[in-house]
Every structure is written in structure tokens, then in C-alpha cells.
Scaffold this motif. Structure first.
Motif, mmCIF file in Angstrom:
data_model
loop_
_atom_site.group_PDB
_atom_site.id
_atom_site.type_symbol
_atom_site.label_atom_id
_atom_site.label_comp_id
_atom_site.label_asym_id
_atom_site.label_seq_id
_atom_site.Cartn_x
_atom_site.Cartn_y
_atom_site.Cartn_z
ATOM 1 N N ILE A 327 0.826 -1.210 0.000
ATOM 2 C CA ILE A 327 0.000 0.000 0.000
ATOM 3 C C ILE A 327 0.862 1.263 0.000
ATOM 4 C CG2 ILE A 327 -1.877 -1.170 1.183
ATOM 5 C CD1 ILE A 327 -1.076 0.248 3.741
ATOM 6 N N GLY A 328 2.163 1.112 -0.172
ATOM 7 C CA GLY A 328 3.047 2.253 -0.275
ATOM 8 C C GLY A 328 3.462 2.850 1.053
ATOM 9 N N ALA A 329 3.273 2.125 2.150
ATOM 10 C CA ALA A 329 3.664 2.610 3.476
ATOM 11 C C ALA A 329 5.041 2.074 3.835
ATOM 12 C CB ALA A 329 2.640 2.191 4.528
ATOM 13 N N ASP A 330 5.670 2.709 4.786
ATOM 14 C CA ASP A 330 7.005 2.313 5.229
ATOM 15 C C ASP A 330 6.922 1.031 6.036
ATOM 16 O OD1 ASP A 330 9.560 2.052 6.132
ATOM 17 O OD2 ASP A 330 9.533 3.845 7.410
ATOM 18 N N PRO A 331 7.461 -0.087 5.568
ATOM 19 C CA PRO A 331 7.397 -1.341 6.335
ATOM 20 C C PRO A 331 8.084 -1.240 7.687
ATOM 21 C CG PRO A 331 8.049 -1.744 4.058
ATOM 22 C CD PRO A 331 8.127 -0.266 4.268
ATOM 23 N N GLY A 332 9.020 -0.305 7.814
ATOM 24 C CA GLY A 332 9.727 -0.150 9.078
ATOM 25 C C GLY A 332 8.854 0.354 10.207
ATOM 26 N N LEU A 333 7.630 0.831 9.883
ATOM 27 C CA LEU A 333 6.733 1.308 10.931
ATOM 28 C C LEU A 333 6.401 0.203 11.935
ATOM 29 C CD1 LEU A 333 4.185 3.447 8.858
ATOM 30 C CD2 LEU A 333 5.898 4.286 10.485
ATOM 31 N N LEU A 334 6.327 -1.040 11.452
ATOM 32 C CA LEU A 334 5.935 -2.141 12.332
ATOM 33 C C LEU A 334 6.992 -2.440 13.382
ATOM 34 C CD1 LEU A 334 4.232 -4.554 9.785
ATOM 35 C CD2 LEU A 334 3.154 -3.002 11.410
ATOM 36 N N SER A 335 8.223 -2.053 13.128
ATOM 37 C CA SER A 335 9.277 -2.293 14.118
ATOM 38 C C SER A 335 9.243 -1.271 15.241
ATOM 39 C CB SER A 335 10.658 -2.261 13.436
ATOM 40 O OG SER A 335 10.918 -0.975 12.898
ATOM 41 N N THR A 336 8.394 -0.236 15.102
ATOM 42 C CA THR A 336 8.308 0.792 16.135
ATOM 43 C C THR A 336 6.944 0.807 16.822
ATOM 44 O OG1 THR A 336 7.600 2.484 14.543
ATOM 45 C CG2 THR A 336 9.964 2.240 14.914
ATOM 46 N N VAL A 337 6.129 -0.232 16.612
ATOM 47 C CA VAL A 337 4.807 -0.293 17.244
ATOM 48 C C VAL A 337 4.963 -0.400 18.756
ATOM 49 C CG1 VAL A 337 2.727 -1.705 17.527
ATOM 50 C CG2 VAL A 337 3.635 -1.259 15.243
ATOM 51 N N ARG A 338 4.252 0.436 19.494
ATOM 52 C CA ARG A 338 4.325 0.426 20.951
ATOM 53 C C ARG A 338 2.976 0.098 21.596
ATOM 54 N NH1 ARG A 338 8.539 0.005 19.483
ATOM 55 N NH2 ARG A 338 10.397 1.284 19.777
ATOM 56 N N PHE A 339 1.877 0.521 20.968
ATOM 57 C CA PHE A 339 0.539 0.258 21.497
ATOM 58 C C PHE A 339 -0.219 -0.618 20.519
ATOM 59 C CE2 PHE A 339 1.543 4.211 23.640
ATOM 60 C CZ PHE A 339 0.955 4.077 24.886
ATOM 61 N N VAL A 340 -1.115 -1.414 21.047
ATOM 62 C CA VAL A 340 -2.123 -2.070 20.219
ATOM 63 C C VAL A 340 -3.457 -1.874 20.943
ATOM 64 C CG1 VAL A 340 -1.638 -4.306 21.311
ATOM 65 C CG2 VAL A 340 -2.887 -4.226 19.158
ATOM 66 N N LYS A 341 -4.474 -1.403 20.213
ATOM 67 C CA LYS A 341 -5.782 -1.130 20.804
ATOM 68 C C LYS A 341 -6.874 -1.729 19.940
ATOM 69 C CE LYS A 341 -4.726 1.539 24.366
ATOM 70 N NZ LYS A 341 -5.150 1.267 25.757
ATOM 71 N N PHE A 342 -7.891 -2.307 20.590
ATOM 72 C CA PHE A 342 -9.025 -2.849 19.855
ATOM 73 C C PHE A 342 -9.983 -1.726 19.466
ATOM 74 C CE2 PHE A 342 -7.867 -6.725 22.262
ATOM 75 C CZ PHE A 342 -7.830 -7.626 21.214
ATOM 76 N N HIS A 343 -10.520 -1.827 18.256
ATOM 77 C CA HIS A 343 -11.635 -0.971 17.866
ATOM 78 C C HIS A 343 -12.854 -1.428 18.668
ATOM 79 C CE1 HIS A 343 -14.703 0.988 15.469
ATOM 80 N NE2 HIS A 343 -13.797 1.536 14.688
ATOM 81 N N PRO A 344 -13.641 -0.529 19.255
ATOM 82 C CA PRO A 344 -14.741 -0.961 20.115
ATOM 83 C C PRO A 344 -15.934 -1.535 19.374
ATOM 84 C CG PRO A 344 -14.729 1.427 19.911
ATOM 85 C CD PRO A 344 -13.483 0.937 19.232
ATOM 86 N N ASP A 345 -16.048 -1.327 18.053
ATOM 87 C CA ASP A 345 -17.253 -1.724 17.337
ATOM 88 C C ASP A 345 -17.052 -2.852 16.336
ATOM 89 O OD1 ASP A 345 -18.382 0.480 18.649
ATOM 90 O OD2 ASP A 345 -17.852 1.821 16.993
ATOM 91 N N VAL A 346 -15.909 -2.904 15.697
ATOM 92 C CA VAL A 346 -15.692 -3.875 14.629
ATOM 93 C C VAL A 346 -14.396 -4.624 14.872
ATOM 94 C CG1 VAL A 346 -17.024 -2.618 12.902
ATOM 95 C CG2 VAL A 346 -14.619 -2.070 13.214
ATOM 96 N N ASP A 347 -14.142 -5.623 14.013
ATOM 97 C CA ASP A 347 -13.011 -6.531 14.208
ATOM 98 C C ASP A 347 -11.724 -5.923 13.651
ATOM 99 O OD1 ASP A 347 -12.023 -8.798 15.294
ATOM 100 O OD2 ASP A 347 -12.591 -10.124 13.653
ATOM 101 N N VAL A 348 -11.293 -4.833 14.284
ATOM 102 C CA VAL A 348 -10.124 -4.075 13.852
ATOM 103 C C VAL A 348 -9.274 -3.748 15.068
ATOM 104 C CG1 VAL A 348 -9.384 -1.819 12.938
ATOM 105 C CG2 VAL A 348 -11.208 -3.075 11.796
ATOM 106 N N ILE A 349 -7.955 -3.765 14.892
ATOM 107 C CA ILE A 349 -7.075 -3.271 15.944
ATOM 108 C C ILE A 349 -6.246 -2.122 15.383
ATOM 109 C CG2 ILE A 349 -6.930 -5.504 17.137
ATOM 110 C CD1 ILE A 349 -4.122 -5.807 15.977
ATOM 111 N N PHE A 350 -5.845 -1.232 16.285
ATOM 112 C CA PHE A 350 -4.974 -0.122 15.924
ATOM 113 C C PHE A 350 -3.571 -0.417 16.422
ATOM 114 C CE2 PHE A 350 -9.200 1.840 16.364
ATOM 115 C CZ PHE A 350 -9.331 2.392 15.104
ATOM 116 N N LEU A 351 -2.591 -0.199 15.565
ATOM 117 C CA LEU A 351 -1.186 -0.353 15.909
ATOM 118 C C LEU A 351 -0.573 1.037 15.955
ATOM 119 C CD1 LEU A 351 -0.368 -3.289 13.461
ATOM 120 C CD2 LEU A 351 -1.108 -3.450 15.826
ATOM 121 N N CYS A 352 -0.066 1.432 17.110
ATOM 122 C CA CYS A 352 0.384 2.802 17.327
ATOM 123 C C CYS A 352 1.894 2.845 17.456
ATOM 124 C CB CYS A 352 -0.257 3.386 18.587
ATOM 125 S SG CYS A 352 -2.036 3.117 18.667
ATOM 126 N N SER A 353 2.532 3.583 16.571
ATOM 127 C CA SER A 353 3.970 3.811 16.631
ATOM 128 C C SER A 353 4.209 5.315 16.703
ATOM 129 C CB SER A 353 4.655 3.214 15.393
ATOM 130 O OG SER A 353 4.197 3.858 14.221
#
Length: 400
Positions: A327-353
Motif C-alpha cells: 500500500i506504499g507505506a514504510d514497512p519499518g513502521l511495524l518495528s516501532t509499534v508500541r501500542f495495540v488497541k481494539f476498535h470498540p465496534d468492529v473486528d479491527v485493531i490499531f497499531l500505534c507507533s
């Protein structure tokens, strides 16, 4: 439903459902969609709130990012964020704060916000120009209430569920800061809005925790993920607990196999809080979920009748980086993920770097960059201290 139930009875059914189910029912037929839309316009103060964005709390900055109809709901998903907007919480109605950095958002739950606030004192003041306090507020209705202060309790989470019969009431969980003799040396207290007072929650932990940030409220219960350190002759060993805390007391919930790091060194806390992915609690369709992992993989479990059941394994190191590159994003972002949060309504999680928030759809395995703008020059190097999904609540019945 439209032909059998009156509007009042239909509303009594809808208010007991999660947002996910309501969105599904809107897709059944035009008649159901019209009925639910009309009821939503007339009774929006009673329907469960849908997530409209997320709040990030930095050292001295609070930032809101709206998701609107973003594709974290998935373009092929019929739950497409109907009704979700991008208006964030506005705290201008709050009592005058001493300074921007003197306001901290501690917890957010279904539209209610718990803040640590420093109120500017009128002159002449004796010792300090501000007074520290804790406030529960509802930005959607611009109402707030100051909690009664207690020197032996630190409020850490607010709990509110509009679907419960006592939908005008809420709870605030506090860590008891007193030193208790005996086996339960660390305990919790709870603020009950019906009585306007703090009560003791029997039971607790046999030692002081050093990490208890992952908290979730559902059906009148606070779920708290706690890491504590046990010092023995050989080494400092990390112990991990999951507690269910309610007014009647605390109970321990066994963790999934492999989650209890028996034999780990004390650096576990440092790894999770400074360089690792912090665990997260949430729910979907009334089922408690837990996400935890490393920089290489995030695992998701669901608490069912037979215990914890593994549901998802997100390969960040391999497949995750490949899909970000697609999708044209920096793959290195995943190596800096610090938070993971569930979406309250649907089957999605947020990865926070630092400086970037990604969404990952657990059903389709797709990533999306939700936001990538830094709050300031330093925010790229430091992740936010807290990340809160926000759903506005329009109920005027709350004890505020």
C-alpha cells in the motif's frame, strides 16, 4: 421488526445491542434501515455510541483524529461507519486549567472522560496557583463532575455502559495507595456515582504492581492487566496477572498458556513499556479479548466458556511488512509499534507507533495508515503516553 414491534419496544431492543449488531440490522432491508435511522435521530441519547476517532495524549499535547467513514471498517464490510463523524471532544467547557500541560486524560470509556486537572485558583492564593483534582466529564453534552478527593486513592479508569439498566450511572476505578499488611498488599477502590462516594474492593494483589495500564470496562466489571515484580534471592522475576474488579471484590482470571512469563527477568516491564508492544484488552459481541506480543508477532485470544481461545496471529515481521509495502507505506513502521488497541465496534485493531497510527482488519488481514502527522518535532521519536478510542455519548441522564 418494523411490522411487529412498536417504536418504543424496538428502541428497548436496540439499546441492548452493540453498535456492530445495529449496523448489521440496518443492512437487512430498506424498512429496517429506515426504522433504525429514524429511531437513531429521535433517540440518539439512548443508542450505544459508535467510535468517531481516537485521542492521543502526549506529554503536554492532546490530539484527536477523526476516522469518519475510513476504510478501517473495510470497503467490503456492510458495517461501513454509518453515522460516524470526525468531531472530536472539546474541553473548553471545563473549569479554567492552570496550563495546558496541567490537564491529563487518564481514561476514556463510551463517551465519558476521566481527566487529571489542575484548576487555576483565584488570587490571592496562599501557596500554589493551582489545585489538583480529578474530573469526569462528557464532552458531547458539556457536563462534568469533580470527584471527591481522597489522599489514599489514585483514580486510573472510568467505566460506563449505556446498555446497562443503570445507564445514568458510572464507576471510577482507583488504585489504593495505602500500605496494607497481610497477603493482599495492593488493593483497589471504586467511586460509585449513585452514592457519590468511594468504596473498598475486597481482595487484591500480594505485591505492588509496576504496570497496570491495560484496562477495560464491560458489564459493570473493570478488567485490569497487571505486571508486578517478585524479588527473590536469585533474581527479580516478573509476574503477570489479569484481574476482574467490581464492587464485590477482585477475582483473578487465568491467562492464556504462554502468557505468564515465569522465569522472566525484571526487564520484562522495561521491554513492554519502553520498547515492546503493550498488551490490550477489549471485547467484540460481548466476548472479552486480549492482545499481546512482540515486535515480530501479535497474538489475539478470546475468553470463551472453555477458557482462552487463540483467534489471530499477526506476523508483523513477515507478512505485515509485505502488505505495508503493497500500500506504499514504510514497512519499518511495524518495528516501532508500541501500542495495540481494539476498535470498540468492529473486528479491527490499531497499531500505534511514534507519529503514526495503523489499522489492521483481523478478518481480511488488511492494513491502512490512519494518520501519520507528528504532533511536534519530537513526537516522531516518542509514542503517545495514552491512546483512547472515542465514542460520543449524548445521554443527558448521567450523574454529572
Amino acid at each position: 421488526m418494523a411490522d411487529v414491534l412498536s417504536d418504543d419496544l424496538a428502541m428497548e431492543v436496540l439499546v441492548r445491542l452493540p453498535v456492530r449488531s445495529i449496523m448489521r440490522f440496518r443492512c437487512v432491508s430498506k424498512a429496517w434501515n429506515s426504522l433504525i435511522s429514524e429511531l437513531g435521530r429521535r433517540h440518539r441519547d439512548r443508542l450505544p455510541p459508535a467510535m468517531v476517532g481516537y485521542i492521543q495524549q502526549y506529554n503536554d499535547t492532546t490530539k484527536f483524529t477523526g476516522i469518519g467513514r475510513r476504510s478501517c471498517y473495510s470497503s467490503s464490510d456492510p458495517l461501513a461507519a454509518a453515522g460516524a463523524g470526525s468531531r472530536g471532544p472539546d474541553f473548553s467547557f471545563m473549569p479554567l486549567c492552570y496550563a495546558q500541560e496541567k490537564r491529563r486524560i487518564v481514561s476514556v470509556c463510551n463517551g465519558l472522560v476521566l481527566c487529571r486537572h489542575s484548576i487555576l485558583q483565584p488570587e490571592p492564593y496562599e501557596l500554589c496557583p493551582y489545585e489538583n483534582c480529578h474530573i469526569v466529564c462528557n464532552p458531547a453534552t458539556k457536563r462534568w463532575k469533580r470527584l471527591p478527593e481522597t489522599s489514599d486513592c489514585d483514580p486510573v479508569a472510568v467505566g460506563f455502559d449505556q446498555r446497562l439498566p443503570r445507564r445514568r450511572h458510572y464507576r471510577v476505578l482507583g488504585e489504593d495507595t495505602r500500605m496494607h499488611p497481610g497477603p493482599d498488599t495492593f488493593r483497589f477502590k471504586m467511586f460509585v456515582s449513585e452514592t457519590g462516594s468511594w468504596v473498598d474492593c475486597p481482595g487484591g494483589l500480594p505485591r505492588n504492581p509496576i504496570y497496570s495500564e491495560a484496562m477495560f470496562y464491560a458489564d459493570g466489571i473493570f478488567y485490569v492487566f497487571v505486571v508486578s515484580i517478585v524479588y527473590n534471592v536469585a533474581a527479580a522475576v516478573a509476574a503477570v496477572h489479569l484481574l476482574a474488579v467490581e464492587e464485590a471484590g477482585c477475582r483473578w482470571i487465568p491467562l492464556p498458556p504462554g502468557m505468564r512469563p515465569d522465569g522472566f527477568k525484571g526487564s520484562l516491564h522495561r521491554d513492554w513499556s519502553m520498547s515492546g508492544v503493550r498488551p490490550c484488552l477489549g471485547s467484540l459481541d460481548g466476548v472479552l479479548r486480549l492482545a499481546a506480543g512482540t515486535q515480530d508477532e501479535i497474538l489475539v485470544w478470546a475468553l470463551e466458556a472453555g477458557g482462552w481461545v487463540p483467534k489471530h496471529a499477526i506476523d508483523l515481521l513477515g507478512i505485515g511488512r509485505e502488505r505495508l509495502a503493497e500500500i506504499g507505506a514504510d514497512p519499518g513502521l511495524l518495528s516501532t509499534v508500541r501500542f495495540v488497541k481494539f476498535h470498540p465496534d468492529v473486528d479491527v485493531i490499531f497499531l500505534c507507533s511514534p507519529g503514526t497510527v495503523l489499522s489492521y482488519h483481523l478478518g481480511t488481514g488488511t492494513f491502512e495508515v490512519m494518520s501519520s502527522d507528528a504532533v511536534d518535532a519530537n513526537s516522531y521519536f516518542f509514542p503517545p503516553h495514552f491512546f483512547f478510542p472515542y465514542s460520543p455519548c449524548y445521554s443527558e441522564e448521567l450523574d454529572l
